[in-house]
Design a protein around this motif. Structure first.
Motif: not given
Length: 132
Positions: A16-36
């Motif tokens: 249910d999680l995929s990697a991406g860039r965080p909206s804050c721009g710092t470090g890696p992030a994981l998000r679901s189909v519902h958002g960060e």
């Protein structure tokens, strides 16, 4: 491998999680189909996006943990990873966050809450082994 890297690796394997860039721009992030859902800001500090309802429901438990830091009015909680138990706590909270966001979307019949800014640079964490 740092605790944050270990947590990221374990969570990134969740379907249910995929990697991406965080909206804050710092470090890696994981998000679901519902958002960060989670931002990894450092080797020890992670911000987790919960719903307002989930924070209200578990506020006393969250406030009772030395690993959790709440910012009034924020739907993000900061988890400070000092040990393997904190990683396990983060994984449990991510599971709770996924369910909360899914339930919120189901109740609203549309996209859940807009992702507000995370707590990056709004929380100062003092390591537990340093006396206050």
């Amino acid at each position: 491998m740092t605790l944050a890297e270990r947590a990221f690796e374990r969570l990134h394997a969740w379907p249910d999680l995929s990697a991406g860039r965080p909206s804050c721009g710092t470090g890696p992030a994981l998000r679901s189909v519902h958002g960060e859902i989670v931002h990894f800001h450092s080797d020890r500090d992670v911000d987790l996006h919960l719903t307002g309802r989930a924070i209200e429901r578990f506020a006393s438990d969250l406030q009772g943990s030395t690993a959790i830091h709440l910012v009034p009015g924020s739907r993000w909680v900061t988890v400070h990873l000092d040990c393997d138990t904190d990683v396990d706590l983060l994984l449990s909270l991510v599971s709770m966050a996924l369910k909360a966001h899914q339930g919120q979307q189901t109740q609203q019949g549309q996209q859940g809450e807009r992702t507000a800014p995370c707590n990056f640079r709004r929380v100062t964490v003092v390591p537990r082994d340093i006396p206050a």
